[in-house]
Design a protein around this motif. Sequence first.
Motif, PDB file in Angstrom:
ATOM      1  N   PHE A 214       7.791  10.248   5.722  1.00 15.55           N
ATOM      2  CA  PHE A 214       8.313   8.882   5.741  1.00 15.55           C
ATOM      3  C   PHE A 214       7.293   7.900   5.170  1.00 15.55           C
ATOM      4  O   PHE A 214       7.627   7.039   4.354  1.00 15.55           O
ATOM      5  N   GLY A 215       6.030   8.059   5.587  1.00 15.37           N
ATOM      6  CA  GLY A 215       4.975   7.155   5.129  1.00 15.37           C
ATOM      7  C   GLY A 215       4.740   7.248   3.629  1.00 15.37           C
ATOM      8  O   GLY A 215       4.482   6.247   2.965  1.00 15.37           O
ATOM      9  N   PHE A 216       4.872   8.463   3.080  1.00 15.10           N
ATOM     10  CA  PHE A 216       4.685   8.680   1.641  1.00 15.10           C
ATOM     11  C   PHE A 216       5.725   7.873   0.851  1.00 15.10           C
ATOM     12  O   PHE A 216       5.414   7.158  -0.105  1.00 15.10           O
ATOM     13  N   VAL A 217       6.977   7.967   1.292  1.00 15.91           N
ATOM     14  CA  VAL A 217       8.058   7.242   0.617  1.00 15.91           C
ATOM     15  C   VAL A 217       7.863   5.732   0.806  1.00 15.91           C
ATOM     16  O   VAL A 217       7.977   4.951  -0.142  1.00 15.91           O
ATOM     17  N   GLY A 218       7.522   5.336   2.064  1.00 14.23           N
ATOM     18  CA  GLY A 218       7.276   3.916   2.335  1.00 14.23           C
ATOM     19  C   GLY A 218       6.171   3.366   1.446  1.00 14.23           C
ATOM     20  O   GLY A 218       6.271   2.272   0.902  1.00 14.23           O
ATOM     21  N   GLY A 219       5.122   4.172   1.272  1.00 14.30           N
ATOM     22  CA  GLY A 219       3.990   3.754   0.450  1.00 14.30           C
ATOM     23  C   GLY A 219       4.388   3.605  -1.008  1.00 14.30           C
ATOM     24  O   GLY A 219       4.025   2.639  -1.677  1.00 14.30           O
ATOM     25  N   LYS A 220       5.173   4.563  -1.522  1.00 17.22           N
ATOM     26  CA  LYS A 220       5.584   4.477  -2.924  1.00 17.22           C
ATOM     27  C   LYS A 220       6.440   3.241  -3.170  1.00 17.22           C
ATOM     28  O   LYS A 220       6.273   2.540  -4.161  1.00 17.22           O
ATOM     29  N   TRP A 221       7.373   2.966  -2.249  1.00 13.14           N
ATOM     30  CA  TRP A 221       8.277   1.826  -2.477  1.00 13.14           C
ATOM     31  C   TRP A 221       7.642   0.483  -2.133  1.00 13.14           C
ATOM     32  O   TRP A 221       8.268  -0.554  -2.273  1.00 13.14           O
ATOM     33  N   ALA A 222       6.394   0.511  -1.671  1.00  7.73           N
ATOM     34  CA  ALA A 222       5.679  -0.759  -1.503  1.00  7.73           C
ATOM     35  C   ALA A 222       5.085  -1.185  -2.852  1.00  7.73           C
ATOM     36  O   ALA A 222       4.553  -2.277  -2.988  1.00  7.73           O
ATOM     37  N   ASP A 223       5.167  -0.294  -3.836  1.00  7.69           N
ATOM     38  CA  ASP A 223       4.581  -0.542  -5.154  1.00  7.69           C
ATOM     39  C   ASP A 223       5.700  -0.796  -6.180  1.00  7.69           C
ATOM     40  O   ASP A 223       6.543   0.089  -6.404  1.00  7.69           O
TER      41      ASP A 223
END
Length: 155
Positions: free
Chosen positions: A67-76
């Motif tokens: 979940f965090g990986f996806v959250g991190g990518k979509w913060a960019d």
Amino acid sequence: MAVSTEIQAPRSGRIAPEYKRHGRSKGNFEMFAWLFMRLSGVVLVVLIFGHLFVNLMVGEGVHAIDFGFVGGKWADPFWQVWDLAMLWLAMLHGTNGVRTIINDYAEKDGTRMTLKTVLYLASAVVIVLGTLVIFTFDPCPAGAAADLLPSFCRA
Ligand code: HEM
């Protein structure tokens, strides 16, 4: 019962008189649709292999996906635009490809109409929902119960 694995010839070469279509196609739509398949195909190769490389091979690779990986990518914004382009191009390319197959193989006007209506509706739902998710996704929504939030939200 034996299952035939043979793909039927498309209808263009064997149209029964009752299935002959009326009217000529207007403008250059089919030419642009043909060109779009080639151009979007080339761009999709870059988008899809870039996506697979970054998600599955860089760093810890596939083991890092959560979940965090996806959250991190979509913060960019870079990955938002990348994923948006991949979503739109894959959907429009896939939808146009299936539209061609329906036109080639569905002989009755009504069947073609029904199949293409279902296709366009399904495609529109996926494009709209996917676009909304990419731009509205918030891994730490304000007011959510603390035990439902991922650990990095509390930091
Ligand atoms: C890796 C990138 C891709 C490339 C290079 C590519 C290339 C192409 C090309 C050149 C065509 C036209 C074939 C023709 O007119 O004879 C085509 C057709 C098609 N593509 Fe793709 N494509 C790619 C990805 C995709 C994806 C992700 C989807 C699904 C979402 C898809 C679904 C289709 C469909 C359904 C057709 C129609 C097949 C047919 O006419 O028999 N393609 N593709």
